[in-house]
Design an enzyme around this catalytic site. Sequence first.
Site, mmCIF file in Angstrom:
data_model
loop_
_atom_site.group_PDB
_atom_site.id
_atom_site.type_symbol
_atom_site.label_atom_id
_atom_site.label_comp_id
_atom_site.label_asym_id
_atom_site.label_seq_id
_atom_site.Cartn_x
_atom_site.Cartn_y
_atom_site.Cartn_z
ATOM 1 N N GLY A 4 -5.077 44.137 -11.431
ATOM 2 C CA GLY A 4 -3.850 43.410 -11.136
ATOM 3 C C GLY A 4 -3.209 42.686 -12.300
ATOM 4 N N ASN A 30 -0.694 43.864 -13.977
ATOM 5 C CA ASN A 30 0.755 44.016 -13.749
ATOM 6 C C ASN A 30 1.217 43.103 -12.619
ATOM 7 O OD1 ASN A 30 2.258 46.149 -15.408
ATOM 8 N ND2 ASN A 30 0.283 47.132 -14.993
ATOM 9 N N LEU A 41 -3.795 52.899 -5.869
ATOM 10 C CA LEU A 41 -4.352 54.246 -6.041
ATOM 11 C C LEU A 41 -4.149 55.159 -4.842
ATOM 12 C CD1 LEU A 41 -7.649 53.347 -7.943
ATOM 13 C CD2 LEU A 41 -5.424 54.027 -8.854
ATOM 14 N N LEU A 89 -1.410 56.979 -1.833
ATOM 15 C CA LEU A 89 -0.009 57.316 -1.562
ATOM 16 C C LEU A 89 0.482 56.402 -0.451
ATOM 17 C CD1 LEU A 89 0.047 61.218 -1.441
ATOM 18 C CD2 LEU A 89 1.103 59.744 -3.163
ATOM 19 N N HIS A 149 3.693 53.693 -14.444
ATOM 20 C CA HIS A 149 2.641 54.633 -14.841
ATOM 21 C C HIS A 149 2.420 54.503 -16.352
ATOM 22 C CE1 HIS A 149 0.112 58.169 -14.402
ATOM 23 N NE2 HIS A 149 0.640 58.617 -15.522
ATOM 24 N N ASP A 153 3.248 59.915 -8.653
ATOM 25 C CA ASP A 153 3.930 59.843 -9.953
ATOM 26 C C ASP A 153 5.185 60.705 -10.039
ATOM 27 O OD1 ASP A 153 1.921 58.092 -10.783
ATOM 28 O OD2 ASP A 153 0.644 59.745 -11.409
HETATM 29 C C1 GRF Z 1 -1.561 50.264 -15.083
HETATM 30 O O1 GRF Z 1 -1.842 50.936 -16.279
HETATM 31 C C2 GRF Z 1 -0.421 50.911 -14.356
HETATM 32 O O2 GRF Z 1 0.473 51.555 -15.195
HETATM 33 C C3 GRF Z 1 -1.106 51.930 -13.489
HETATM 34 O O3 GRF Z 1 -2.328 51.344 -13.125
HETATM 35 C C4 GRF Z 1 -2.708 50.371 -14.088
HETATM 36 C C5 GRF Z 1 -2.931 49.106 -13.326
HETATM 37 O O4 GRF Z 1 -3.436 48.087 -14.145
HETATM 38 N N1 GRF Z 1 -0.288 52.338 -12.379
HETATM 39 P P1 GRF Z 1 -3.485 46.608 -13.598
HETATM 40 O O5 GRF Z 1 -4.307 46.617 -12.328
HETATM 41 O O6 GRF Z 1 -2.088 46.178 -13.341
HETATM 42 O O7 GRF Z 1 -4.141 45.817 -14.681
#
Ligand code: GRF
Length: 240
Positions: free
Chosen positions: A13, A15, A89, A91, A108, A149
């Site tokens: 998490g 992001n 992870l 859909l 992504h 994606d």
């Molecule tokens: C990131 O690299 C994002 O692009 C991908 O999954 C990863 C998640 O990382 N979809 P985090 O859990 O946000 O650290």
Amino acid sequence: MSERIAVFASGGGTNLQALIDHFAESDAAEVALVISDRAEARALQRAREAGIPTHHIPVQTRPIAAVTADTIDALDAARVNLVALAGYLRLLPPDVVRRFSHRILNIHPALLPSFGGKGMYGKRVHEAVLEAGCRITGATVHFVNERYDEGRVVAQWPVPVLDDDTPDSLAHRVLRVEHVLYPTAVEWLARVLGAAEGDQDAATVVQAAMPLPAGDDVCFCLNEGGEPDRRGIRRIFGLT
Ligand code: GRF
């Protein structure tokens, strides 16, 4: 009206954290709900620490109808009108995708359509980039459809691959860009949808406001401090 965002995350998490931090300072939207398919996801803990409601919706081994119903109930109860996938992870159920058409983004860690699709997540993406000998990789923000994606690309930000990179070092460099690019993209969508008139549909509104292709005047590089060029990223989204 300030938009209400639900973030879906399965893992660490970072992001999600970037989104939480960004919208704590922005009037465009708020992170109203965090949903995970994994009860023990660090992302859920981050949300709790920030005082954001969480919801665990298990997916594996459950019928799609049950997952769909739980998801729609949770989103409706929190009055969510914008969704951001951040390391989710699974859909999203097709009914959720349809209901939130042009209101769901994903990030992504590569330049799609390369190095995407089922099973391409986490370290595997960066291993594949290095294996292929790419000199450039990056981050992509795109609208979400029913497949992994895919969906229209909203913005991409290139990141150099260095000779001595490992999957971990590359993941780290790309993540630094993600943490600037993704909140900016979500803010862009929140502002575009928030400014729409009631009778305008999201597809038309979004189409008219797509970010510019980066021009000669927008620097893709890291700035002098080694950080992603935040101002350049905001400019392609038409944000000041
Ligand atoms: C990131 O690299 C994002 O692009 C991908 O999954 C990863 C998640 O990382 N979809 P985090 O859990 O946000 O650290």
